[in-house]
Design a protein around this motif. Structure first.
Motif, PDB file in Angstrom:
ATOM      1  N   PRO A 107      15.811  41.169  43.137  1.00 49.04           N
ATOM      2  CA  PRO A 107      16.282  42.618  43.141  1.00 49.04           C
ATOM      3  C   PRO A 107      15.170  43.676  43.307  1.00 49.04           C
ATOM      4  O   PRO A 107      14.179  43.243  42.326  1.00 49.04           O
ATOM      5  N   LYS A 108      15.534  44.832  43.778  1.00 47.41           N
ATOM      6  CA  LYS A 108      14.277  45.816  43.377  1.00 47.41           C
ATOM      7  C   LYS A 108      14.874  46.798  42.495  1.00 47.41           C
ATOM      8  O   LYS A 108      16.096  47.227  42.456  1.00 47.41           O
ATOM      9  N   PHE A 109      14.013  47.154  41.484  1.00 51.15           N
ATOM     10  CA  PHE A 109      14.268  48.295  40.712  1.00 51.15           C
ATOM     11  C   PHE A 109      14.852  49.744  41.013  1.00 51.15           C
ATOM     12  O   PHE A 109      14.583  50.004  42.157  1.00 51.15           O
ATOM     13  N   THR A 110      15.883  50.212  40.612  1.00 53.85           N
ATOM     14  CA  THR A 110      16.820  51.074  40.954  1.00 53.85           C
ATOM     15  C   THR A 110      15.829  52.401  41.338  1.00 53.85           C
ATOM     16  O   THR A 110      14.686  52.743  40.690  1.00 53.85           O
ATOM     17  N   ASP A 111      16.215  53.182  42.196  1.00 57.86           N
ATOM     18  CA  ASP A 111      15.540  54.650  42.377  1.00 57.86           C
ATOM     19  C   ASP A 111      15.611  55.476  41.183  1.00 57.86           C
ATOM     20  O   ASP A 111      14.862  56.484  40.653  1.00 57.86           O
ATOM     21  N   GLN A 112      16.718  55.511  40.228  1.00 63.09           N
ATOM     22  CA  GLN A 112      16.842  56.170  39.175  1.00 63.09           C
ATOM     23  C   GLN A 112      15.530  55.789  38.247  1.00 63.09           C
ATOM     24  O   GLN A 112      15.237  56.930  37.437  1.00 63.09           O
ATOM     25  N   ILE A 113      15.012  54.876  38.193  1.00 63.33           N
ATOM     26  CA  ILE A 113      13.852  54.404  37.345  1.00 63.33           C
ATOM     27  C   ILE A 113      12.478  54.806  38.061  1.00 63.33           C
ATOM     28  O   ILE A 113      11.604  55.431  37.596  1.00 63.33           O
ATOM     29  N   SER A 114      12.294  54.247  39.473  1.00 59.00           N
ATOM     30  CA  SER A 114      11.162  54.494  40.038  1.00 59.00           C
ATOM     31  C   SER A 114      10.801  55.794  40.742  1.00 59.00           C
ATOM     32  O   SER A 114       9.623  56.231  40.774  1.00 59.00           O
ATOM     33  N   HIS A 115      11.841  56.324  41.402  1.00 57.58           N
ATOM     34  CA  HIS A 115      11.631  57.440  42.117  1.00 57.58           C
ATOM     35  C   HIS A 115      12.135  58.939  41.271  1.00 57.58           C
ATOM     36  O   HIS A 115      11.542  59.967  41.564  1.00 57.58           O
ATOM     37  N   ILE A 116      13.182  58.999  40.610  1.00 56.33           N
ATOM     38  CA  ILE A 116      13.919  59.990  40.323  1.00 56.33           C
ATOM     39  C   ILE A 116      13.176  60.351  38.845  1.00 56.33           C
ATOM     40  O   ILE A 116      12.565  61.479  38.592  1.00 56.33           O
ATOM     41  N   ARG A 117      12.985  59.178  37.999  1.00 53.92           N
ATOM     42  CA  ARG A 117      12.277  59.391  36.650  1.00 53.92           C
ATOM     43  C   ARG A 117      10.928  59.009  36.874  1.00 53.92           C
ATOM     44  O   ARG A 117       9.994  59.397  35.732  1.00 53.92           O
ATOM     45  N   ARG A 118      10.343  58.516  37.850  1.00 54.97           N
ATOM     46  CA  ARG A 118       9.035  57.956  38.030  1.00 54.97           C
ATOM     47  C   ARG A 118       8.308  57.356  37.108  1.00 54.97           C
ATOM     48  O   ARG A 118       7.220  57.647  36.417  1.00 54.97           O
ATOM     49  N   LEU A 119       9.125  56.360  36.345  1.00 51.85           N
ATOM     50  CA  LEU A 119       8.835  55.462  35.167  1.00 51.85           C
ATOM     51  C   LEU A 119       8.835  55.995  33.973  1.00 51.85           C
ATOM     52  O   LEU A 119       8.158  55.278  33.243  1.00 51.85           O
ATOM     53  N   LYS A 120       9.230  57.267  33.785  1.00 49.32           N
ATOM     54  CA  LYS A 120       8.863  57.813  32.409  1.00 49.32           C
ATOM     55  C   LYS A 120      10.327  58.254  31.701  1.00 49.32           C
ATOM     56  O   LYS A 120      11.396  58.633  32.538  1.00 49.32           O
ATOM     57  N   GLU A 121      10.571  57.588  30.442  1.00 51.60           N
ATOM     58  CA  GLU A 121      11.858  57.902  29.749  1.00 51.60           C
ATOM     59  C   GLU A 121      12.903  57.258  30.503  1.00 51.60           C
ATOM     60  O   GLU A 121      13.954  57.819  30.695  1.00 51.60           O
ATOM     61  N   THR A 122      12.746  55.993  30.640  1.00 52.10           N
ATOM     62  CA  THR A 122      13.601  55.264  31.347  1.00 52.10           C
ATOM     63  C   THR A 122      14.178  54.021  30.618  1.00 52.10           C
ATOM     64  O   THR A 122      14.983  53.231  31.151  1.00 52.10           O
ATOM     65  N   GLN A 123      13.918  53.942  29.406  1.00 54.32           N
ATOM     66  CA  GLN A 123      14.511  52.749  28.566  1.00 54.32           C
ATOM     67  C   GLN A 123      15.887  52.619  28.833  1.00 54.32           C
ATOM     68  O   GLN A 123      16.552  51.304  29.061  1.00 54.32           O
ATOM     69  N   LYS A 124      16.795  53.653  28.776  1.00 52.68           N
ATOM     70  CA  LYS A 124      18.152  53.282  28.975  1.00 52.68           C
ATOM     71  C   LYS A 124      18.600  52.863  30.378  1.00 52.68           C
ATOM     72  O   LYS A 124      19.347  51.896  30.341  1.00 52.68           O
ATOM     73  N   GLN A 125      17.899  53.486  31.358  1.00 53.64           N
ATOM     74  CA  GLN A 125      18.232  52.767  32.750  1.00 53.64           C
ATOM     75  C   GLN A 125      17.592  51.148  32.896  1.00 53.64           C
ATOM     76  O   GLN A 125      18.198  50.629  33.550  1.00 53.64           O
TER      77      GLN A 125
END
Length: 302
Positions: A107-125
């Protein structure tokens, strides 16, 4: 996949020959060499194709049964669907129930993590994503991350912090797309060294219009290749032949696992080229991967 697409008229002018391996690649492989066979997983990027009914899915197959039939032909799937929506445990556990014990979901990491938040403040996601894919159980293969294409060398600290925040039992691969990672020798050395130190694999994306992404630098003794074909153009087969020889070299030098995923700009033809990959790997690398069986009388499918 639209990444790296060029016009059909210019395909013959593209230099598709694979570059030599980075010197660090063979050094790393040999350092991890074990006296065990290389695991090889070959598959497509999706299973939900109605236009594969009558090709690899029997006529009349319902969409809910596509995965069952896909898993009879291929031993893995590059799961892009999770990029667009985080799956639930129930979903992934349901998918797991439709495949054999040796099948792998990647599986590929969701865009909420990689693209929208750009790997910052992503712990919840991230927690939600990891909970969702845990339903795959032993069928979970590598998880892969494509940082936003705008994330270049200036973001290396952000990428490293994200990598270090993940559980250590996650097998992670990263696909870099910002051109500066490859154009700047210092940036390239820094990011690949960082990934190797953190036991994170690198993805090699072989697309017509982005030859810089064919970097040939492995950072773990495993390889993850995303191959983007051009509708069964003659160069697709030449490129596969080149890859098979490189895979053979890596196997001889100690590669522990190879993941090879087929893309086309029009995915209708992915199974045909994937079948060719498997046949050639079996022939040249002395493997015994089951070959997909096609349905119908079209000469392409027999």
């Amino acid at each position: 996949m639209e990444f790296g697409r060029v016009s059909q008229e210019t395909l013959d002018s593209v230099d598709f020959k694979l570059p030599p391996d980075n010197a660090e690649t063979l050094k790393l492989l040999q350092a991890h060499k074990r006296n065990v066979p290389t695991e090889i997983f070959i598959g497509c990027a999706k299973w939900g194709r109605k236009d594969w009914v009558g090709k690899i899915y029997p006529k009349g197959t319902k969409e809910g049964d596509f995965l069952n039939h896909y898993a009879r032909h291929f031993n893995s799937i590059e799961l892009n669907a999770t990029f667009y929506r985080i799956p639930t445990f129930a979903q992934t556990n349901g998918w797991k129930s439709k495949v054999g014990k040796d099948f792998r979901f990647c599986p590929k990491f969701t865009d909420q993590i990689s693209h929208i938040r750009r790997l910052k403040e992503t712990q919840k996601q991230v927690d939600q994503f990891l909970e969702g894919i845990s339903g795959f159980g032993d069928n979970l293969g590598p998880v892969f991350l494509m940082p936003h294409p705008g994330m270049g060398p200036k973001t290396i600290d952000t990428i490293e912090a994200f990598v270090k925040s993940l559980p250590k039992d996650i097998k992670l691969f990263i696909e870099l797309r910002h051109a500066q990672w490859f154009a700047d020798a210092e940036a390239s050395k820094a990011v690949f060294s960082m990934l190797e130190e953190n036991n994170v694999g690198t993805i090699i994306t072989d697309a017509s219009g982005r030859r810089d992404c064919v970097h040939m630098r492995l950072t773990t003794p495993e390889a993850f290749i995303r191959f983007v074909g051009n509708g069964l153009h003659p160069t697709d087969y030449m490129r596969v032949d080149d890859w098979v020889q490189r895979i053979k070299t890596w196997m001889e030098n100690g590669a522990q696992a190879i993941y090879f995923f087929m893309h086309q700009h029009e995915e209708i033809h992915s199974p045909e080229l994937c079948k060719y990959v498997i046949e050639q790997v079996n022939m040249h690398c002395h493997t015994n991967i089951p070959v997909p069986q096609f349905i119908g009388n079209d000469p392409l499918f027999v």
